[in-house]
Scaffold this motif. Structure first.
Motif, PDB file in Angstrom:
ATOM      1  N   LEU A 113     -15.230  73.606  32.774  1.00 33.45           N
ATOM      2  CA  LEU A 113     -15.477  74.620  31.758  1.00 33.45           C
ATOM      3  C   LEU A 113     -15.770  75.970  32.408  1.00 33.45           C
ATOM      4  O   LEU A 113     -15.343  77.017  31.912  1.00 33.45           O
ATOM      5  CB  LEU A 113     -16.642  74.209  30.859  1.00 33.45           C
ATOM      6  CG  LEU A 113     -16.394  73.009  29.941  1.00 33.45           C
ATOM      7  CD1 LEU A 113     -17.619  72.724  29.095  1.00 33.45           C
ATOM      8  CD2 LEU A 113     -15.191  73.267  29.051  1.00 33.45           C
ATOM      9  N   GLU A 171     -14.604  76.996  35.244  1.00 35.45           N
ATOM     10  CA  GLU A 171     -13.315  77.519  35.715  1.00 35.45           C
ATOM     11  C   GLU A 171     -12.516  78.105  34.570  1.00 35.45           C
ATOM     12  O   GLU A 171     -11.866  79.141  34.703  1.00 35.45           O
ATOM     13  CB  GLU A 171     -12.502  76.397  36.345  1.00 35.45           C
ATOM     14  CG  GLU A 171     -12.558  76.401  37.846  1.00 35.45           C
ATOM     15  CD  GLU A 171     -11.779  75.238  38.417  1.00 35.45           C
ATOM     16  OE1 GLU A 171     -10.808  74.779  37.785  1.00 35.45           O
ATOM     17  OE2 GLU A 171     -12.152  74.770  39.504  1.00 35.45           O
ATOM     18  N   MET A 172     -12.562  77.393  33.440  1.00 33.59           N
ATOM     19  CA  MET A 172     -11.857  77.882  32.248  1.00 33.59           C
ATOM     20  C   MET A 172     -12.376  79.281  31.887  1.00 33.59           C
ATOM     21  O   MET A 172     -11.598  80.224  31.696  1.00 33.59           O
ATOM     22  CB  MET A 172     -12.073  76.892  31.107  1.00 33.59           C
ATOM     23  CG  MET A 172     -11.388  77.227  29.806  1.00 33.59           C
ATOM     24  SD  MET A 172     -12.341  78.348  28.779  1.00 33.59           S
ATOM     25  CE  MET A 172     -13.675  77.263  28.266  1.00 33.59           C
ATOM     26  N   ALA A 173     -13.697  79.409  31.842  1.00 33.13           N
ATOM     27  CA  ALA A 173     -14.290  80.694  31.478  1.00 33.13           C
ATOM     28  C   ALA A 173     -13.839  81.769  32.456  1.00 33.13           C
ATOM     29  O   ALA A 173     -13.516  82.893  32.078  1.00 33.13           O
ATOM     30  CB  ALA A 173     -15.810  80.584  31.463  1.00 33.13           C
ATOM     31  N   ARG A 174     -13.790  81.379  33.728  1.00 27.28           N
ATOM     32  CA  ARG A 174     -13.397  82.347  34.729  1.00 27.28           C
ATOM     33  C   ARG A 174     -11.942  82.760  34.560  1.00 27.28           C
ATOM     34  O   ARG A 174     -11.591  83.940  34.676  1.00 27.28           O
ATOM     35  CB  ARG A 174     -13.606  81.723  36.107  1.00 27.28           C
ATOM     36  CG  ARG A 174     -13.694  82.761  37.159  1.00 27.28           C
ATOM     37  CD  ARG A 174     -14.247  82.196  38.432  1.00 27.28           C
ATOM     38  NE  ARG A 174     -13.594  82.874  39.527  1.00 27.28           N
ATOM     39  CZ  ARG A 174     -13.438  82.358  40.727  1.00 27.28           C
ATOM     40  NH1 ARG A 174     -13.895  81.160  40.997  1.00 27.28           N
ATOM     41  NH2 ARG A 174     -12.846  83.043  41.658  1.00 27.28           N
ATOM     42  N   SER A 175     -11.111  81.777  34.273  1.00 24.84           N
ATOM     43  CA  SER A 175      -9.694  82.071  34.143  1.00 24.84           C
ATOM     44  C   SER A 175      -9.429  82.994  32.954  1.00 24.84           C
ATOM     45  O   SER A 175      -8.500  83.784  32.972  1.00 24.84           O
ATOM     46  CB  SER A 175      -8.922  80.761  34.032  1.00 24.84           C
ATOM     47  OG  SER A 175      -7.893  80.873  33.100  1.00 24.84           O
ATOM     48  N   VAL A 206      -8.114  81.809  39.523  1.00 25.99           N
ATOM     49  CA  VAL A 206      -9.279  80.913  39.552  1.00 25.99           C
ATOM     50  C   VAL A 206      -9.655  80.625  41.004  1.00 25.99           C
ATOM     51  O   VAL A 206     -10.819  80.542  41.357  1.00 25.99           O
ATOM     52  CB  VAL A 206      -8.977  79.604  38.784  1.00 25.99           C
ATOM     53  CG1 VAL A 206     -10.049  78.557  39.054  1.00 25.99           C
ATOM     54  CG2 VAL A 206      -8.887  79.887  37.295  1.00 25.99           C
ATOM     55  N   PHE A 263      -4.914  73.954  30.218  1.00 28.24           N
ATOM     56  CA  PHE A 263      -5.255  72.973  31.241  1.00 28.24           C
ATOM     57  C   PHE A 263      -4.810  71.575  30.847  1.00 28.24           C
ATOM     58  O   PHE A 263      -4.532  71.297  29.684  1.00 28.24           O
ATOM     59  CB  PHE A 263      -6.761  72.987  31.477  1.00 28.24           C
ATOM     60  CG  PHE A 263      -7.314  74.355  31.776  1.00 28.24           C
ATOM     61  CD1 PHE A 263      -7.415  74.801  33.083  1.00 28.24           C
ATOM     62  CD2 PHE A 263      -7.701  75.202  30.747  1.00 28.24           C
ATOM     63  CE1 PHE A 263      -7.919  76.067  33.362  1.00 28.24           C
ATOM     64  CE2 PHE A 263      -8.204  76.467  31.018  1.00 28.24           C
ATOM     65  CZ  PHE A 263      -8.307  76.899  32.329  1.00 28.24           C
ATOM     66  N   PHE A 282     -14.578  82.421  21.826  1.00 26.74           N
ATOM     67  CA  PHE A 282     -15.230  82.478  23.138  1.00 26.74           C
ATOM     68  C   PHE A 282     -14.497  83.362  24.146  1.00 26.74           C
ATOM     69  O   PHE A 282     -15.124  84.078  24.925  1.00 26.74           O
ATOM     70  CB  PHE A 282     -15.369  81.051  23.695  1.00 26.74           C
ATOM     71  CG  PHE A 282     -15.978  80.983  25.062  1.00 26.74           C
ATOM     72  CD1 PHE A 282     -17.308  81.331  25.259  1.00 26.74           C
ATOM     73  CD2 PHE A 282     -15.232  80.560  26.158  1.00 26.74           C
ATOM     74  CE1 PHE A 282     -17.879  81.265  26.519  1.00 26.74           C
ATOM     75  CE2 PHE A 282     -15.803  80.497  27.421  1.00 26.74           C
ATOM     76  CZ  PHE A 282     -17.122  80.849  27.598  1.00 26.74           C
TER      77      PHE A 282
END
Ligand SMILES: Nc1ncnc2c1ncn2[C@@H]1O[C@H](COP(=O)(O)OP(=O)(O)O)[C@@H](O)[C@H]1O
Ligand SMILES: [Mg+2]
Lengths: 265, 273, 273
Positions: free
Chosen positions: A158, A160-164, B74, B105, B122
């Motif tokens: 999660l 990483e997702m936020a970062r991406s 990333v 993903f 979000f």
């Protein structure tokens, strides 16, 4: 929740019914042991304790004692929550402090709390301070441990997702980390609460002039099992009501995204 | 199984001013592990045309996810560079100085405590124009009109993946990166999602980089197939089959056969042993 | 361009021992600060100075005086803990395997968890008087619910897939027990014993304050009653030496082995309660 309900099934499948069976069994064994062996002085008995509880309630004698204990629990609980959360976050977010405090947690979890109570009694004498300090310090390693693990268990996928998606650090902390830690934090806080009521009563038995622990200690010096049990039962009932009516409610509200609560009891 | 999409707007799509080109030069990525340094891939050069649908295929462990993560930012590259060349929209200067990337993903990585709409919200942190209506629009696009307020735990695997796709599309990215998005789904769900992805791609005109280990999927979707193995791109195939593609047609089967042959022309990866 | 993991490693020295040293230093400073503060503010300081206390504790060991109270405490802990393991395991298995057992025993477990230790100590004292049995039964009663919960969860979480896999390969029961069941339940049992021992320290010492004429809890309380604060501190330190020895000498190494095969290290169960 049985699909085919018959009276027989109810007796073994319904949680409430089985709960009553368990209570009845315990009361019966207790009663038989005390009456059958003529040990009512030592073991007391269900009717004696029930009568004593009724009397406490009727006389209103319980109110000031519970007020004192409740106040100390609230203060101690607040302290252990703040301390535990701070330490847990520090350990979860910074590798260095994790290593500095991991020994504190290990030793803290095993540290006999009566020593804390005894030293608090020596340091602060009779009054509110000793029970409050005991209840604030002794359970905090549990809270810290939980928060720390909660932070460690945050799903890196999660993050990483936020970062991406280029979500900022603040938003990630609030929407991902905070939310992931919440269940563990809450579990830790509940340990803290359980610790608070146990430790406040313990410290009260050692250094207080008021409070449930003090009353239990007083009944002990009178060698009255009925008295000890009456206070214990009443205290247990109040705690149970608080657990079910307040903590459960909060938990349900905060965790409504989970399909069901994992803790059956 | 055959496709029933009706498509004739290929030329329009490629002319889309909404897509960015990707330029990759000398890209290398290493990991330091307990035993030493592992080089996943090295010296990769690539040029991906705006609006094209590129599929990256490789065996498990060949470094597909790592390459995608380096491209998306990333992960940092160990050496080399990734450059996005904005399409016309950005050249026209509408205030954006960087290219938006939408990432889908393998497991959709949704926030379990947020509803479908909130999950989309979000990623719109600095978007003044965002309203929940936008989230609902994109959920409509992926066929989730009845599920706006559901938590991920209340959705099926396919529906969760749709939310992931809607989230990636909702930021109106010039580049869409997908990492084995359908490999956890049953074949029927995967097939319908594939078709939806194609129609969305046609409609919105994005540059797509899609990772898979499934050759049929690759041939079905791609303009161009890149094969990753032994730390390099060892094959680069143009897929000149007309769309919509029928997986049972003779030319599809023939093309697929050639691709399979090419795919197995090297060893490496876990299932190549 | 950053290479991940390229950060300098100063080896074990800075990685492990520096933080430990900082931790110890912090304890010392905190202790010293408290002792000084109380020295200044109260007529009889209740907090002895660290060096004096450590010396006095060492003296307890050197003269052998420590064993007069340490041995009774430890023997109560061992017996109480053993009783709790037996009681708790039986209850936990019943709860994990039968629905009725779970419903019938749950109230007792909840009750046992909620019982304040003073109440338990008082009851033990009234039933058994000042005897070996009082702290021992108190410990057994207080600890067994935790053991029961852990065993119950362990039994419930037994991996049914793995059991079926073993069955389908015709694995013998003995081998099943050794190779599948034991490793599966071991973490839960380990967690139960780890926490059980920690709780036994606590309950036995509490009970000794109210219902014993020997033991470390009794001794510390006695020192408090006669205002011998240095003495009280020395006994606490002497006792903590044993606790630390058991934690670091036995449990930590065992823990590493019990959880070696699990990367999600479910330490939640190893002492969080
Ligand atoms: N964070 C990491 N640390 C060390 N090695 C890694 C890391 N991530 C990936 N690898 C290694 O890189 C290789 C490629 O992994 P990945 O990109 O996930 O492969 P794929 O997606 O093609 O299955 C694997 O050998 C894997 O072990
Ligand atoms: Mg991958």
């Amino acid at each position: 929740m049985s699909s085919t309900t018959g009276p027989g099934r109810l007796l073994v499948e319904n949680r409430q019914v089985v709960f009553l069976e368990a209570l009845a069994t315990a009361a019966a064994v207790w009663w038989l042991a005390s009456a059958g062996f003529g040990l009512t002085d030592t073991l007391s008995s269900p009717p004696l304790v029930a009568a004593a509880v009724a009397e406490l309630l009727a006389s209103g004698e319980w109110v000031p004692q519970f007020a004192a204990t409740g106040r100390r629990i609230a203060y101690g609980f607040a302290i252990s929550t703040v301390l535990g959360t701070a330490f847990g976050l520090l350990m979860g977010l910074y590798g260095f402090w994790e290593k500095v405090f991991q020994d504190y947690i290990t030793v803290g979890l095993a540290f006999p709390s009566v020593f804390i109570a005894l030293f608090a009694a020596m340091a602060f004498g009779v009054g509110d301070t000793a029970p409050t300090v005991t209840a604030g310090i002794a359970p905090f390693p549990f809270v810290a441990q939980n928060v720390y693990q909660g932070v460690n268990n945050v799903d890196t996928d999660l993050l990483e997702m936020a970062r991406s998606f280029e979500v900022s650090r603040t938003r990630t902390l609030g929407r991902v980390v905070f939310r992931s830690v919440l269940p563990e934090w809450f579990a830790g806080v509940r340990y803290g609460f359980a610790g608070a009521w146990k430790l406040v009563t313990l410290a009260e038995a050692i250094a207080a002039e008021q409070g449930v622990g003090f009353m239990i200690q007083t009944e002990l010096t009178r060698l009255s099992m009925t008295g000890v049990l009456a206070w214990t039962v009443l205290f247990g009932a109040v705690i149970a009501v608080f657990e079910y009516l307040v903590l459960r409610r909060i938990e349900e509200r905060v965790f409504d995204w989970r399909e069901q609560s994992a803790v059956a009891w | 199984m055959s496709e029933h999409t009706t498509d004739d707007g290929e030329a329009d799509r490629l002319a889309s001013d909404d897509a960015a080109a990707i330029r990759v030069a000398g890209l290398t990525r290493r990991f330091e592990t307990g035993e030493g340094v592992e080089t996943v891939f090295s010296g990769i050069d690539l040029e991906i045309a705006p609006g094209s649908f590129v599929v990256l295929i490789g065996k498990s462990g060949s470094g597909k996810s790592t390459l995608l993560d380096v491209i998306s930012g990333v992960l940092e590259p160990s050496e080399g560079s990734v450059e996005f060349v904005p399409g016309d929209r950005d050249a026209a200067g509408n205030g954006r100085n960087s290219v938006e990337i939408g990432h889908v993903f393998q497991s959709p990585r949704l926030l379990p405590w947020d509803t479908a709409v909130e999950n989309i919200e979000f990623v719109h942190e600095n978007d003044p124009d965002y309203t929940d209506d936008l989230a609902r629009e994109y959920l409509d696009l992926v066929g989730l009109s009845a599920h706006y307020e559901k938590f991920p735990g209340q959705l099926s695997g396919g529906q969760r993946q749709r939310v992931g796709i809607a989230r990636a599309l909702s930021i109106d990215p010039e580049v869409l990166l997908l990492d084995e998005p359908f490999s956890n789904l049953d074949e029927i769900t995967a097939d319908s999602l594939r078709r939806e992805l194609l129609s969305v791609w046609r409609e919105l005109g994005k540059t797509v980089l899609f990772v898979t280990h499934d050759i049929t999927e690759a041939v079905q979707l791609a303009d161009r197939i890149l094969m990753l193995g032994d730390g390099e791109i060892y094959a680069d195939l143009e897929v000149d089959l007309p769309r919509p593609r029928d997986v049972d047609s003779a030319e599809f089967v023939r093309f697929r056969g050639r691709a399979v042959e090419r795919f197995h022309s090297i060893d490496g990866g876990e299932d190549g042993r | 361009m950053a290479v991940e993991g390229a950060r300098l490693r100063g080896g074990d020295l800075t990685d492990r021992w520096l933080p430990r040293a900082v931790g110890l230093g912090l304890t010392f400073v905190l202790w010293l600060g408290l002792a000084t503060w109380f020295e200044r503010t109260s007529p009889v300081s209740p907090i002895p100075y660290p060096v004096e206390t450590l010396t006095a504790a060492a003296d307890l060991y050197l003269t052998g005086a420590v064993f007069a109270h340490l041995l009774p405490t430890l023997s109560r802990i061992v017996v109480g803990f053993a009783g709790a393991m037996v009681l708790g395991t039986v209850a936990g298995v019943l709860m994990g395997t039968t629905a009725y057992g779970e419903k019938f025993l749950s109230p007792f477990v909840v009750l046992g968890l909620a019982l304040p230790s003073v109440a338990l100590a008082a009851m033990a004292r009234l039933v058994w008087g000042f005897s070996f049995a009082a702290p021992t039964t108190a410990a057994a009663i207080a600890v067994s619910p935790f053991v029961a919960i852990n065993v119950w969860k362990g039994v419930e979480n037994l991996d049914r897939d793995r059991l079926e896999m073993a069955r389908s390969f015709g694995v013998s029961n003995r081998r099943l027990l050794r190779r599948v069941l034991t490793p599966d339940v071991a973490p839960a049992l380990f967690a139960a014993s780890r926490f059980g021992v920690a709780l036994s320290w606590k309950v036995v010492t509490v009970t000794e304050v109210f219902a014993a004429a020997s033991g470390v809890g009794y001794r510390v309380n006695q020192a408090r009653g006669s205002y011998q604060y240095l003495d009280a501190g020395a006994w606490v330190v002497a006792f903590m030496a044993v606790v630390v020895l058991v934690e670091y000498g036995a449990f930590k190494p065992l823990e590493r082995r019990a959880f070696a095969h699990r990367d999600d290290e479910d330490v939640e169960l190893t002492g969080a309660r």
